[in-house]
Write a protein that holds these residues in place. Structure first.
Motif, PDB file in Angstrom:
ATOM      1  N   GLY A   1       0.808  -1.204   0.000  1.00 45.20           N
ATOM      2  CA  GLY A   1       0.000   0.000   0.000  1.00 45.20           C
ATOM      3  C   GLY A   1       0.849   1.264   0.000  1.00 45.20           C
ATOM      4  O   GLY A   1       2.075   1.209   0.107  1.00 45.20           O
ATOM      5  N   ILE A   2       0.199   2.406  -0.135  1.00 49.73           N
ATOM      6  CA  ILE A   2       0.889   3.693  -0.231  1.00 49.73           C
ATOM      7  C   ILE A   2       0.850   4.412   1.113  1.00 49.73           C
ATOM      8  O   ILE A   2      -0.222   4.681   1.656  1.00 49.73           O
ATOM      9  N   GLU A   3       2.032   4.730   1.622  1.00 52.01           N
ATOM     10  CA  GLU A   3       2.128   5.437   2.901  1.00 52.01           C
ATOM     11  C   GLU A   3       1.797   6.912   2.745  1.00 52.01           C
ATOM     12  O   GLU A   3       1.044   7.496   3.527  1.00 52.01           O
ATOM     13  N   ARG A   4       2.376   7.543   1.727  1.00 52.70           N
ATOM     14  CA  ARG A   4       2.166   8.986   1.529  1.00 52.70           C
ATOM     15  C   ARG A   4       2.444   9.350   0.077  1.00 52.70           C
ATOM     16  O   ARG A   4       3.010   8.578  -0.684  1.00 52.70           O
ATOM     17  N   GLU A  31       0.350   9.919  -2.405  1.00 50.32           N
ATOM     18  CA  GLU A  31      -0.416   9.187  -3.427  1.00 50.32           C
ATOM     19  C   GLU A  31      -0.834  10.107  -4.578  1.00 50.32           C
ATOM     20  O   GLU A  31      -1.340  11.205  -4.372  1.00 50.32           O
ATOM     21  N   LYS A  73      -1.989   4.244  -9.675  1.00 57.33           N
ATOM     22  CA  LYS A  73      -1.625   4.987  -8.473  1.00 57.33           C
ATOM     23  C   LYS A  73      -0.122   4.879  -8.214  1.00 57.33           C
ATOM     24  O   LYS A  73       0.468   3.814  -8.393  1.00 57.33           O
ATOM     25  N   HIS A  75       4.566   1.664   1.990  1.00 53.08           N
ATOM     26  CA  HIS A  75       4.950   1.268   3.343  1.00 53.08           C
ATOM     27  C   HIS A  75       6.142   0.315   3.291  1.00 53.08           C
ATOM     28  O   HIS A  75       6.271  -0.496   2.379  1.00 53.08           O
ATOM     29  N   THR A 109      -3.101   3.799   9.421  1.00 49.13           N
ATOM     30  CA  THR A 109      -2.340   2.930   8.532  1.00 49.13           C
ATOM     31  C   THR A 109      -3.232   1.863   7.920  1.00 49.13           C
ATOM     32  O   THR A 109      -3.116   1.545   6.727  1.00 49.13           O
ATOM     33  N   LYS A 121      -6.262   1.851   6.958  1.00 50.15           N
ATOM     34  CA  LYS A 121      -7.078   2.266   5.812  1.00 50.15           C
ATOM     35  C   LYS A 121      -6.259   2.420   4.530  1.00 50.15           C
ATOM     36  O   LYS A 121      -6.831   2.499   3.436  1.00 50.15           O
ATOM     37  N   LYS A 122      -4.927   2.426   4.662  1.00 47.39           N
ATOM     38  CA  LYS A 122      -4.068   2.558   3.487  1.00 47.39           C
ATOM     39  C   LYS A 122      -3.540   1.214   2.991  1.00 47.39           C
ATOM     40  O   LYS A 122      -2.882   1.155   1.959  1.00 47.39           O
TER      41      LYS A 122
END
Length: 277
Positions: free
Chosen positions: A74-77, A79, A87, A92, A118, A120-121
């Motif tokens: 997933g994407i931490e920040r 996006e 995307k 992470h 976290t 939700k990401k």
């Protein structure tokens, strides 16, 4: 499990999901700069790089803390959605997973604990692969204490951001009376006692503390802190307990460890749980 270095156990049961993201390895005859294992323990395959101008060489298990794949983690920040709908962003990493923990049991069961922000990401691919619990760091221990665990276990309370301190401080837990909560603060002779939890006692203390009003529990904790730091003597504490204490408070006090640092650590943990942190 006990025959393996704990970082190898993490690799075999969890971090291997990012193995495809590793760069090419190189032959290496020395020790890993992170876990300290000799090259023969990781097939002489190492990954090199620089941190703060210093060259390091990591085994596969330690290097996996540094890589990511947004499809897996997933994407931490950062996006962004490209024109084709793809995307992008910063994924992470297990080496930058503050607030997230993991529990690996002897039977191979893996449970992840991660805070709501976290959770939700995280992508469905990760959520469907492991048992992922959405909870705060402080609530982890309540969930762990409620499990029927297959010992030994490896419990990482917080992957954090300091991988070397985490890896060198990894410890197995052999029974519920001595569960070591590993974090990126590490474990040494002065901290291991604070990080070791008696799940049976914690479970009972949390149950006893539940009905106590928060304001009263804070007052109780304040008195225990004062007693531990020498602000009041045992006679003064006994007088306070006789005047304002309850049967539940007395039962909690009897369950607390004698070590004042561990005692305060447990009380802080229970307070955070009561506050809903």
């Amino acid at each position: 499990m006990l025959n393996n270095h704990p970082v190898k156990t993490l690799y075999e049961h969890l971090t291997h999901i990012l193995e495809h993201a590793l760069p090419p390895f190189e032959h290496f005859d020395g020790a890993c700069s992170c876990c300290g294992r000799e090259a023969k323990e990781f097939n002489y395959e190492a990954y090199s790089g620089k941190e703060y101008g210093v060259t390091y060489r990591h085994c596969k298990a330690c290097e996996l803390f540094k890589v990511t794949d947004i499809e897996v983690m997933g994407i931490e920040r950062g996006e962004k959605v490209l024109a084709d709908g793809t995307k992008t962003g910063v994924g992470h990493k297990f080496g930058m997973f503050a607030g997230t923990g993991a529990l690996i049991q002897a039977d191979g069961t893996v449970t992840l604990f991660t805070p709501p922000g976290t959770y939700k990401k995280l992508p469905e691919s990760l959520l469907s692969r492991f048992d992922v619990k959405e909870c705060s760091e402080h609530k982890q221990i309540v969930l762990v204490a409620a499990m029927e665990l297959a010992y030994p276990v490896l419990y990482v309370k917080n992957f954090g951001k300091k991988t070397r301190q985490l890896v060198t401080g990894l410890r197995y837990s052999l029974n519920e009376q001595s569960v070591v909560a590993c974090t990126d603060s590490g474990n040494c002779s002065t901290t291991i006692s604070v990080n070791t939890l008696d799940l049976a006692a914690i479970r009972e203390i949390v149950a006893l503390a539940g009905p106590i009003p928060l304001s009263e529990f804070k007052g109780f904790k304040t008195k225990i802190s004062a007693l531990s730091y020498g602000g009041i003597n045992p006679e003064q504490f006994t007088a306070w307990m006789r005047d304002k204490g309850t049967d539940a408070m007395l039962a909690i006090y009897r369950l607390l460890p004698k070590d004042p640092h561990v005692r305060l650590s447990w009380m802080n943990l229970v307070l955070k749980i009561k506050e809903g942190a």
